[in-house]
Design a protein around this motif. Structure first.
Motif, PDB file in Angstrom:
ATOM      1  N   TYR A  33       2.919  -0.149   1.930  1.00 27.31           N
ATOM      2  CA  TYR A  33       4.175   0.344   1.354  1.00 27.31           C
ATOM      3  C   TYR A  33       5.355  -0.480   1.882  1.00 27.31           C
ATOM      4  N   SER A  85       4.350  11.619   3.398  1.00 30.99           N
ATOM      5  CA  SER A  85       3.550  11.758   2.185  1.00 30.99           C
ATOM      6  C   SER A  85       2.163  11.147   2.385  1.00 30.99           C
ATOM      7  N   ARG A  98      13.946   7.523   2.912  1.00 30.65           N
ATOM      8  CA  ARG A  98      12.792   7.402   2.026  1.00 30.65           C
ATOM      9  C   ARG A  98      11.568   6.898   2.782  1.00 30.65           C
ATOM     10  N   VAL A 156       8.025   8.762   2.870  1.00 33.63           N
ATOM     11  CA  VAL A 156       6.777   8.117   2.432  1.00 33.63           C
ATOM     12  C   VAL A 156       5.719   8.220   3.531  1.00 33.63           C
TER      13      VAL A 156
END
Length: 193
Positions: free
Chosen positions: A86, A38, A31, A35
């Motif tokens: 993040y 992204s 993940r 991210v």
């Protein structure tokens, strides 16, 4: 003491790298890699750039990147800041995520571009994570080998260094990645294709 201002040459590829603070892990699970990509895609929409190669390792990453409209420092500032936000939120931590300012070096020749792309794609092999570049999930190498499309990656600036059609260029690039000798014929503006 003030930092030196970064040199930016528009339309020039740069080898950019950034490492986790104290060499700590940046990407703990799939993940995290997703991210990061992204965030990179989102930045690309508002601050266009060309990305010729990339490799995300667990505690650092490499990009071969070129900008025309915005300095690379703008892209990198957004990327590292957003990923750090993040990372800290996800892991419930505070403080620096990245070790220091990112490394950047302009690449001035087509052969230099090939050399840095090879260095980037072989990074997981040299680290002993995989036995061949093709096996590593978090690099752009598989896009070069399997003609998979992504709006983020510009493979033509690398592949066009080799003569022939795209299929032949891919084969020659694979040879270049896997060989250490420098006797591979490059397309240096010759009429022969």
């Amino acid at each position: 003491m003030a930092r030196n201002k970064r040199l930016w040459i528009p339309d020039t590829y740069y080898h950019v790298s950034s490492r986790g603070n104290r060499r700590d892990i940046l990407f703990k699970e799939d993940r995290d890699y997703d991210v990061f990509f992204s965030i990179l895609h989102h930045i690309h929409k508002n601050n266009p750039f060309k990305l010729a190669s990339y490799c995300l390792m667990s505690n650092h990453y490499h990009l071969l990147i070129c900008t025309t409209e915005q300095p690379i420092s703008k892209v990198m500032s957004l990327l590292n800041k957003r990923y750090a936000d993040y990372f800290n939120t996800k892991n419930n931590v505070t403080g620096h995520v990245f070790e220091k300012r990112y490394f950047d070096k302009p690449i001035g020749t087509p052969y230099g571009l090939l050399e840095i792309s090879r260095y980037i794609h072989l990074n997981p092999v040299k680290a002993g994570i995989v036995t061949n570049a093709e096996s590593y999930k978090w690099s752009s190498y598989h896009h070069y080998m399997y003609n998979t499309s992504t709006t983020l990656l510009c493979t033509s600036d690398i592949l066009e260094s080799f003569p022939g059609n795209v299929h032949h260029q891919r084969m020659k690039y694979q040879e270049f990645i896997n060989k250490t000798d420098e006797n591979i014929i490059l397309n240096q503006g010759s009429e022969e294709q």
